[in-house]
Design a protein around this motif. Sequence first.
Motif, PDB file in Angstrom:
ATOM      1  N   SER A  27      28.541 -50.356 -85.557  1.00 50.81           N
ATOM      2  CA  SER A  27      27.422 -51.036 -85.145  1.00 50.81           C
ATOM      3  C   SER A  27      27.721 -52.729 -85.516  1.00 50.81           C
ATOM      4  O   SER A  27      27.325 -53.623 -85.145  1.00 50.81           O
ATOM      5  CB  SER A  27      26.023 -50.883 -85.343  1.00 50.81           C
ATOM      6  OG  SER A  27      25.657 -50.963 -86.772  1.00 50.81           O
ATOM      7  N   ASP A 100      21.367 -47.990 -85.134  1.00 53.38           N
ATOM      8  CA  ASP A 100      21.219 -49.521 -84.938  1.00 53.38           C
ATOM      9  C   ASP A 100      20.631 -50.167 -86.258  1.00 53.38           C
ATOM     10  O   ASP A 100      20.390 -51.583 -86.166  1.00 53.38           O
ATOM     11  CB  ASP A 100      20.421 -49.691 -83.589  1.00 53.38           C
ATOM     12  CG  ASP A 100      21.043 -49.105 -82.292  1.00 53.38           C
ATOM     13  OD1 ASP A 100      22.235 -49.293 -82.302  1.00 53.38           O
ATOM     14  OD2 ASP A 100      20.544 -48.848 -81.400  1.00 53.38           O
ATOM     15  N   ASP A 101      20.091 -49.710 -87.131  1.00 52.03           N
ATOM     16  CA  ASP A 101      19.354 -50.234 -88.321  1.00 52.03           C
ATOM     17  C   ASP A 101      20.559 -50.944 -89.333  1.00 52.03           C
ATOM     18  O   ASP A 101      21.452 -50.312 -89.403  1.00 52.03           O
ATOM     19  CB  ASP A 101      18.683 -49.545 -89.059  1.00 52.03           C
ATOM     20  CG  ASP A 101      17.472 -48.756 -88.275  1.00 52.03           C
ATOM     21  OD1 ASP A 101      17.108 -49.535 -87.427  1.00 52.03           O
ATOM     22  OD2 ASP A 101      16.950 -47.838 -88.669  1.00 52.03           O
ATOM     23  N   GLY A 118      16.780 -55.091 -90.119  1.00 53.68           N
ATOM     24  CA  GLY A 118      16.887 -55.442 -88.735  1.00 53.68           C
ATOM     25  C   GLY A 118      17.294 -54.501 -87.983  1.00 53.68           C
ATOM     26  O   GLY A 118      17.868 -53.254 -88.354  1.00 53.68           O
ATOM     27  N   ARG A 119      17.949 -54.940 -86.653  1.00 53.35           N
ATOM     28  CA  ARG A 119      18.511 -53.888 -86.012  1.00 53.35           C
ATOM     29  C   ARG A 119      19.742 -54.506 -84.969  1.00 53.35           C
ATOM     30  O   ARG A 119      19.465 -55.830 -84.770  1.00 53.35           O
ATOM     31  CB  ARG A 119      17.505 -53.296 -85.006  1.00 53.35           C
ATOM     32  CG  ARG A 119      16.407 -52.470 -85.515  1.00 53.35           C
ATOM     33  CD  ARG A 119      15.471 -52.095 -84.531  1.00 53.35           C
ATOM     34  NE  ARG A 119      16.086 -50.993 -83.643  1.00 53.35           N
ATOM     35  CZ  ARG A 119      16.489 -49.909 -83.715  1.00 53.35           C
ATOM     36  NH1 ARG A 119      16.414 -49.190 -85.079  1.00 53.35           N
ATOM     37  NH2 ARG A 119      17.079 -49.056 -83.014  1.00 53.35           N
ATOM     38  N   ARG A 121      20.539 -55.293 -81.624  1.00 53.78           N
ATOM     39  CA  ARG A 121      20.033 -55.378 -80.396  1.00 53.78           C
ATOM     40  C   ARG A 121      20.663 -55.068 -79.437  1.00 53.78           C
ATOM     41  O   ARG A 121      20.432 -54.436 -78.395  1.00 53.78           O
ATOM     42  CB  ARG A 121      19.306 -56.821 -80.263  1.00 53.78           C
ATOM     43  CG  ARG A 121      18.462 -57.314 -81.109  1.00 53.78           C
ATOM     44  CD  ARG A 121      18.014 -58.571 -80.964  1.00 53.78           C
ATOM     45  NE  ARG A 121      17.765 -59.123 -79.751  1.00 53.78           N
ATOM     46  CZ  ARG A 121      17.622 -60.389 -79.385  1.00 53.78           C
ATOM     47  NH1 ARG A 121      17.312 -61.182 -80.337  1.00 53.78           N
ATOM     48  NH2 ARG A 121      17.610 -60.847 -78.065  1.00 53.78           N
ATOM     49  N   THR A 122      22.023 -55.233 -79.564  1.00 57.90           N
ATOM     50  CA  THR A 122      23.068 -54.815 -78.491  1.00 57.90           C
ATOM     51  C   THR A 122      24.392 -54.466 -79.595  1.00 57.90           C
ATOM     52  O   THR A 122      24.418 -54.620 -80.538  1.00 57.90           O
ATOM     53  CB  THR A 122      23.621 -55.813 -77.483  1.00 57.90           C
ATOM     54  OG1 THR A 122      24.117 -56.914 -78.051  1.00 57.90           O
ATOM     55  CG2 THR A 122      22.262 -56.267 -76.537  1.00 57.90           C
ATOM     56  N   SER A 125      24.736 -58.252 -80.882  1.00 52.84           N
ATOM     57  CA  SER A 125      23.735 -59.080 -81.493  1.00 52.84           C
ATOM     58  C   SER A 125      22.866 -58.264 -82.478  1.00 52.84           C
ATOM     59  O   SER A 125      22.753 -57.237 -82.330  1.00 52.84           O
ATOM     60  CB  SER A 125      22.815 -59.681 -80.360  1.00 52.84           C
ATOM     61  OG  SER A 125      22.125 -58.763 -79.682  1.00 52.84           O
ATOM     62  N   TRP A 126      22.329 -59.190 -83.559  1.00 51.59           N
ATOM     63  CA  TRP A 126      21.757 -58.575 -84.641  1.00 51.59           C
ATOM     64  C   TRP A 126      20.469 -59.569 -84.763  1.00 51.59           C
ATOM     65  O   TRP A 126      20.863 -60.681 -85.000  1.00 51.59           O
ATOM     66  CB  TRP A 126      22.504 -58.551 -85.843  1.00 51.59           C
ATOM     67  CG  TRP A 126      24.015 -57.592 -85.567  1.00 51.59           C
ATOM     68  CD1 TRP A 126      24.149 -56.214 -85.715  1.00 51.59           C
ATOM     69  CD2 TRP A 126      25.085 -58.084 -85.156  1.00 51.59           C
ATOM     70  NE1 TRP A 126      25.263 -55.939 -85.238  1.00 51.59           N
ATOM     71  CE2 TRP A 126      25.981 -56.932 -84.648  1.00 51.59           C
ATOM     72  CE3 TRP A 126      25.713 -59.283 -84.501  1.00 51.59           C
ATOM     73  CZ2 TRP A 126      27.209 -57.209 -84.255  1.00 51.59           C
ATOM     74  CZ3 TRP A 126      26.856 -59.367 -84.036  1.00 51.59           C
ATOM     75  CH2 TRP A 126      27.666 -58.233 -83.995  1.00 51.59           C
ATOM     76  N   GLU A 127      19.288 -58.791 -85.001  1.00 50.32           N
ATOM     77  CA  GLU A 127      18.236 -59.600 -85.504  1.00 50.32           C
ATOM     78  C   GLU A 127      17.880 -58.952 -86.848  1.00 50.32           C
ATOM     79  O   GLU A 127      17.482 -57.943 -87.062  1.00 50.32           O
ATOM     80  CB  GLU A 127      17.258 -59.601 -84.389  1.00 50.32           C
ATOM     81  CG  GLU A 127      15.853 -60.505 -84.760  1.00 50.32           C
ATOM     82  CD  GLU A 127      15.130 -60.450 -83.472  1.00 50.32           C
ATOM     83  OE1 GLU A 127      13.958 -61.231 -83.853  1.00 50.32           O
ATOM     84  OE2 GLU A 127      15.279 -59.990 -82.519  1.00 50.32           O
ATOM     85  N   LEU A 148      19.423 -64.559 -86.783  1.00 54.26           N
ATOM     86  CA  LEU A 148      19.784 -63.788 -85.393  1.00 54.26           C
ATOM     87  C   LEU A 148      21.360 -64.417 -85.273  1.00 54.26           C
ATOM     88  O   LEU A 148      21.764 -65.467 -85.476  1.00 54.26           O
ATOM     89  CB  LEU A 148      18.992 -64.651 -84.370  1.00 54.26           C
ATOM     90  CG  LEU A 148      19.280 -63.891 -82.817  1.00 54.26           C
ATOM     91  CD1 LEU A 148      19.189 -62.488 -82.620  1.00 54.26           C
ATOM     92  CD2 LEU A 148      18.653 -64.794 -81.737  1.00 54.26           C
ATOM     93  N   GLY A 150      24.889 -63.204 -83.083  1.00 53.95           N
ATOM     94  CA  GLY A 150      25.441 -62.987 -81.802  1.00 53.95           C
ATOM     95  C   GLY A 150      26.863 -63.330 -81.298  1.00 53.95           C
ATOM     96  O   GLY A 150      26.973 -64.411 -81.642  1.00 53.95           O
TER      97      GLY A 150
END
Length: 181
Positions: A27, A100-101, A118-119, A121-122, A125-127, A148, A150
């Motif tokens: 990931s 995804d964590d 966070g996670r 997101r795709t 991208s990571w938030e 954020l 990406g």
Amino acid sequence: MTGPTELPVPDTVDVRSGPEVSDQLLSLLPLLGEWHGEGVMTGTAAGSAQDVRFGQWMRFSHDGRGFLAYESRTWRLTDEGRIVGPDVRETGFWRPRGDDDVELLTASPEGLVEIYVGRARTTTSWELTSDVVARTPDAADVTRAVRLYGLVEGALMYAIDRAGADDPLRPTMSARLERLR
């Protein structure tokens, strides 16, 4: 006594060399490498009345275990792009947790240590939101932060927002970095 210039254990930014990349890192794999570019630090974060341009080098590397080592160095730039001197520096680790964590641990010489959760997101991208913020008595008043990251058209873009005890969450710095390797 002088030591070796190379460490006896590999630390690589390239999946084609060095130790095999852990399956845990799938990931985070798109981050792996060295990045370089420019960004903007808001005036309040930069200690000035106006926003400040900066250059940045960022590196995500691995040694075969299930985390990425992270290092970031910035330098201030004039409006014309001339280097003024060193600025924000940060080091840490990105740790995948589950599918995804993601966890991010950072430390800076300004006396700020942050742990984010966070996670992804795709796949690009990571938030992340701060879970713990610790600071020395003379460090900036930071109580909460959001990051954020990406990949956009091959570039690594990020934004960091921070809040203080009496201040709401607001933009602090952002940049667009191109992959060096």
